[in-house]
Design an enzyme around this catalytic site. Structure first.
Site, mmCIF file in Angstrom:
data_model
loop_
_atom_site.group_PDB
_atom_site.id
_atom_site.type_symbol
_atom_site.label_atom_id
_atom_site.label_comp_id
_atom_site.label_asym_id
_atom_site.label_seq_id
_atom_site.Cartn_x
_atom_site.Cartn_y
_atom_site.Cartn_z
ATOM 1 N N HIS A 71 -18.051 -2.189 2.957
ATOM 2 C CA HIS A 71 -16.875 -2.232 3.635
ATOM 3 C C HIS A 71 -16.902 -3.369 4.727
ATOM 4 O O HIS A 71 -17.786 -2.866 6.304
ATOM 5 C CB HIS A 71 -16.087 -0.744 3.824
ATOM 6 C CG HIS A 71 -14.630 -1.039 4.940
ATOM 7 N ND1 HIS A 71 -13.728 -0.748 3.918
ATOM 8 C CD2 HIS A 71 -14.319 -1.226 6.199
ATOM 9 C CE1 HIS A 71 -12.548 -1.505 5.818
ATOM 10 N NE2 HIS A 71 -13.649 -0.980 6.117
ATOM 11 N N MET B 114 -15.379 -4.954 10.527
ATOM 12 C CA MET B 114 -16.570 -3.874 10.299
ATOM 13 C C MET B 114 -17.513 -3.889 9.727
ATOM 14 O O MET B 114 -17.127 -5.343 9.255
ATOM 15 C CB MET B 114 -15.850 -2.971 10.108
ATOM 16 C CG MET B 114 -14.801 -1.743 10.580
ATOM 17 S SD MET B 114 -13.822 -0.572 9.684
ATOM 18 C CE MET B 114 -12.766 -0.106 10.792
ATOM 19 N N HIS C 48 -2.526 0.325 -3.941
ATOM 20 C CA HIS C 48 -2.244 -0.789 -3.888
ATOM 21 C C HIS C 48 -2.197 -2.019 -4.741
ATOM 22 O O HIS C 48 -2.821 -1.353 -5.729
ATOM 23 C CB HIS C 48 -3.625 -1.383 -3.469
ATOM 24 C CG HIS C 48 -3.510 -2.811 -2.756
ATOM 25 N ND1 HIS C 48 -4.816 -4.315 -2.831
ATOM 26 C CD2 HIS C 48 -2.632 -3.891 -2.512
ATOM 27 C CE1 HIS C 48 -5.020 -5.412 -2.414
ATOM 28 N NE2 HIS C 48 -3.180 -5.147 -2.255
ATOM 29 N N TYR D 185 0.932 -1.159 0.322
ATOM 30 C CA TYR D 185 0.268 0.305 -0.239
ATOM 31 C C TYR D 185 1.077 1.175 0.002
ATOM 32 O O TYR D 185 1.430 1.373 1.127
ATOM 33 C CB TYR D 185 -1.028 0.473 1.330
ATOM 34 C CG TYR D 185 -2.155 -1.252 0.985
ATOM 35 C CD1 TYR D 185 -3.440 -0.329 0.679
ATOM 36 C CD2 TYR D 185 -1.732 -2.101 1.519
ATOM 37 C CE1 TYR D 185 -4.136 -1.172 0.349
ATOM 38 C CE2 TYR D 185 -2.883 -3.305 1.425
ATOM 39 C CZ TYR D 185 -3.956 -2.783 1.292
ATOM 40 O OH TYR D 185 -5.076 -3.466 1.145
ATOM 41 N N HIS E 279 -13.995 -6.092 7.070
ATOM 42 C CA HIS E 279 -12.602 -6.827 7.111
ATOM 43 C C HIS E 279 -12.979 -7.795 6.142
ATOM 44 O O HIS E 279 -13.343 -8.692 5.440
ATOM 45 C CB HIS E 279 -11.846 -6.521 8.632
ATOM 46 C CG HIS E 279 -11.790 -5.211 8.758
ATOM 47 N ND1 HIS E 279 -11.279 -4.838 9.984
ATOM 48 C CD2 HIS E 279 -11.590 -3.972 7.573
ATOM 49 C CE1 HIS E 279 -11.237 -3.300 9.884
ATOM 50 N NE2 HIS E 279 -11.280 -2.794 8.405
#
Ligand SMILES: *[C@@H]1O[C@H](CO)[C@@H](O)[C@H](O)[C@H]1NC(C)=O
Ligand SMILES: *[C@@H]1O[C@H](CO)[C@@H](O)[C@H](O)[C@H]1NC(C)=O
Length: 653
Positions: free
Chosen positions: A422, A497, A343, A240, A424
């Site tokens: 979003h 999340m 990324h 990243y 994880h």
């Protein structure tokens, strides 16, 4: 698309010609069917025909990191089918393309082109849970054209979104995990194909997208390129890269009305996704930086740059704001600093490759009627919400309640036009629905195959209008089969999340509209389970929630009770008396007359309580609203709303 439209007539004729040619070929080929019901593709040898015009496929994506395999496609919503054009730079003995739930080679829907050494075949196939490949009894991929051209082998075929074959993948909105493989040796029959023995890979794509043509841009646009500064892509699989870019000093307010990716030619298969964040206006000086985002030595002020301005992921198109709206950039109360995050996915560990990829923002000083905004829906980032281990599918839901929308949305409502989901690593699906009058009236966005590795801003096919009083429920699905301990909500990639960043207009002051369950009920859950498990000596209340979760013995019962706690315990309604007290108190302290609410201005009647009713203990601190804009009456009310919606503020972004 715009560039292509000039040649449209010519291409139209070309398409008709090739469709006719393709149909003829299919008829010819079909009459040579092999003993199986696969098509025999007679000629895979390079033909000496002149180069053909590229077919007008609006969506395209490199599949493998070397860029040898490209998929492009178009969608017909009228006939509910996808046309796919697969280009293989160097075809050896065939190629496999497939779709499966999460990119597995097992239980996959496959389309295979294979060469037996003397003949070539094309067929719709599937793999079972052991990876055995067989031809489908029902052939749903229809071959249109197979052709060698100077730059590679082209295979054009189509497939309905939904076939009635239970072995086929259902193409839905959201992420599709596409698998591919190369056949380097002749294959005498399809059942000899063992996918674990050939070179395969996975790529995620958004297959179904709006098919509306790109709007034309107004004249007088300016561009700002936020690009990585000709860096060397590190020769490691995942990087990243962070880069800080300054906006010109005293830049007045502009509207971003479109942005697009700028990928350095040759690096298309490595640049996986990119985002541009605006730093917090509260941080006056973000130092220059160009380096790994994970570098321990990177300036900590970079962490204040988390407000998404633009996001792109491999295969995504340019992003256009609706004609009435633009995303503010510059002007008072905004930051001069932008952070680019790129990324790089470099599994082949290519070294010495330079890159200047980034995002080009198109903006205009002629402001549009409305500011666009981003609102965060879902769950508060708190360990109060947890996922038991060894779960195949565990659900967590976050609410944007009717009280929140009532207080914060303008009477005409807002329009959601795009969304970025979003979670994880354990996240498997996200779904946001609109509830009005107690009924689910619309799905705002749904992805049943969501992956944290493929996050992009998705334009909705149809805008969703949300009125004051509506409820937005965001439900996430998690899989923790590979985990032995509980997973709590939080910021680490191994925490979880559940978020949907919705892009909407007109912008309001409501930036977060999220919930979690009542922590008091959670304590009751801990007490109950501990008593049930015979842990009488437990000091539940004295340790943190995360610790309490990890002290439980996790079995099916513990998980089921937690699930029913989450679905029955109050999130907000029971909390409101408490919150309203503290918030009214806050409004009483901080309210300032003459606030300017902009298009989101609403009048929210709030009952103030007498000082006697003010909470004397446990007055929570005020949740910071991102951006730290000058307080005004509306904002206080909205902070109030935020507060209601996320009582236990850990770190609100
Ligand atoms: C998709 O592409 C195919 C093949 O080029 C063409 O025949 C078809 O008209 C296209 N459909 C749409 C909706 O663009
Ligand atoms: C495929 O190959 C793998 C690895 O060589 C092997 O373990 C597996 O049993 C094979 N599967 C089948 C169905 O033959």
């Amino acid at each position: 698309m715009r560039i292509l439209s000039r040649n449209f007539r010519l291409q139209d004729i070309t398409i008709m010609y090739f469709t006719a040619l393709g149909a003829l070929m299919v008829i010819l080929v079909a009459s040579y069917q092999a003993p199986t019901n696969a098509f025999n593709v007679s000629d895979l040898k390079p033909s000496s025909s002149t180069p053909l015009l590229p077919l007008p496929m609006p969506f395209r994506m490199p599949l493998d990191p070397r860029g040898e395999l490209h998929l492009s496609w178009n969608i017909s919503y009228a006939t509910q089918e996808v046309f796919m054009l697969l280009k293989v730079a160097e075809l050896r003995y065939g190629v496999v393309l497939g779709m499966s739930d999460r990119g597995e080679l097992t239980n996959a829907d496959l389309v295979v082109l294979w060469d037996s050494g003397t003949k070539s075949f094309f067929g719709d196939a599937w793999s079972d849970s052991e990876g055995r490949v067989s031809l489908d009894s029902q052939q749903d991929y229809e071959l249109i054209e197979a052709k060698q051209k100077p730059d590679g082998f082209y295979l054009l075929f189509k497939r309905p979104f939904s076939t009635c074959d239970p072995r086929d993948y259902l193409i839905e909105e959201g992420t599709v995990h596409v698998i591919y493989g190369f056949l380097d040796e002749p294959l005498t029959s399809l059942d000899k194909l063992n996918l674990s023995r050939i070179h395969t890979g996975v790529q995620r794509v958004l297959m179904l997208r709006p098919d509306t043509p790109d709007p034309t841009l107004p004249p007088g646009l300016q561009t700002l390129d936020v690009l990585s500064p000709n860096i060397f892509i590190p020769n490691q699989e995942t990087t990243y890269w962070c880069f800080i870019q300054k906006l010109p000093e005293n830049m007045p307010k502009n509207h971003i009305i479109m942005y697009e990716s700028m990928v350095t030619p040759g690096n298309e298969a490595i640049v996986h996704h990119m985002e541009v964040f605006e730093c917090s206006p509260d941080v006056p000086d973000v130092p220059e930086y160009s380096g790994s985002c994970d570098d321990k030595m990177k300036p900590s002020k970079l962490n204040s740059c988390r407000h998404v301005l633009a996001a792109w992921a491999m295969g995504a198109e340019a992003f256009y704001y609706p004609p009435d709206a633009g995303l503010p950039m510059g002007g008072p109360g905004s930051s001069r600093f932008l952070r680019l995050e790129v990324h790089y996915h470099n599994p082949l560990l290519i070294s010495g490759r330079r890159d200047s990829s980034g995002i080009r923002l198109h903006y205009t000083p002629s402001l549009r009627r409305f500011d666009a905004g981003i609102m965060e829906l879902g769950l508060v980032y708190t360990p109060i919400m947890a996922i038991p281990p060894k779960q195949h599918s565990f659900y967590l839901s976050g609410y944007c309640t009717s009280k929140c929308t009532q207080a914060a949305l303008p009477s005409g409502g807002i329009y959601i036009f795009a969304s970025q989901l979003h979670t994880h690593l354990a996240g498997r699906g996200v779904r946001t629905v609109l509830v009005r009058g107690g009924k689910e009236v619309e799905v705002v966005q749904e992805d049943q195959h969501f992956s944290t590795h493929y996050q992009t801003i998705r334009v909705l096919r149809k805008m969703t209008k949300v009125l004051p009083g509506d409820v937005l429920i965001t439900k996430c699905t998690y899989n923790t089969e590979d985990r032995s301990g509980p997973t709590v909500g939080g910021f680490s990639i191994t925490d979880e999340m559940c978020v949907n960043y919705v892009h909407y207009y007109p912008r309001t002051q409501l930036e977060l509209c999220k919930t979690h369950v009542d922590p008091g009920y959670l304590q009751k859950y801990f007490n109950f389970i501990n008593r049930f498990q015979g842990n009488d000596g437990c000091v539940c209340g004295d340790v943190g929630v995360t610790e309490q979760y990890s002290q439980l013995q996790w079995d099916a019962f513990t998980g089921e009770v937690l699930d029913s706690l989450y679905s029955t315990a109050p999130d907000l309604d029971a909390l409101q008396p408490v919150d309203r007290t503290s918030l009214s108190w806050r409004v009483g302290q901080a309210a300032r007359p003459g606030g300017d609410g902009g298009p989101g201005k609403t009048s929210v009647p709030l009952r103030r309580r007498s000082p006697a009713q003010q909470p004397t203990t446990d007055t929570p601190s005020v949740s910071p609203v991102w951006g730290g804009r000058a307080p005004n009456l509306l904002q206080d009310k909205c902070v109030l709303v935020l507060f209601l919606c996320s009582r236990n503020s850990f770190r609100l972004l």
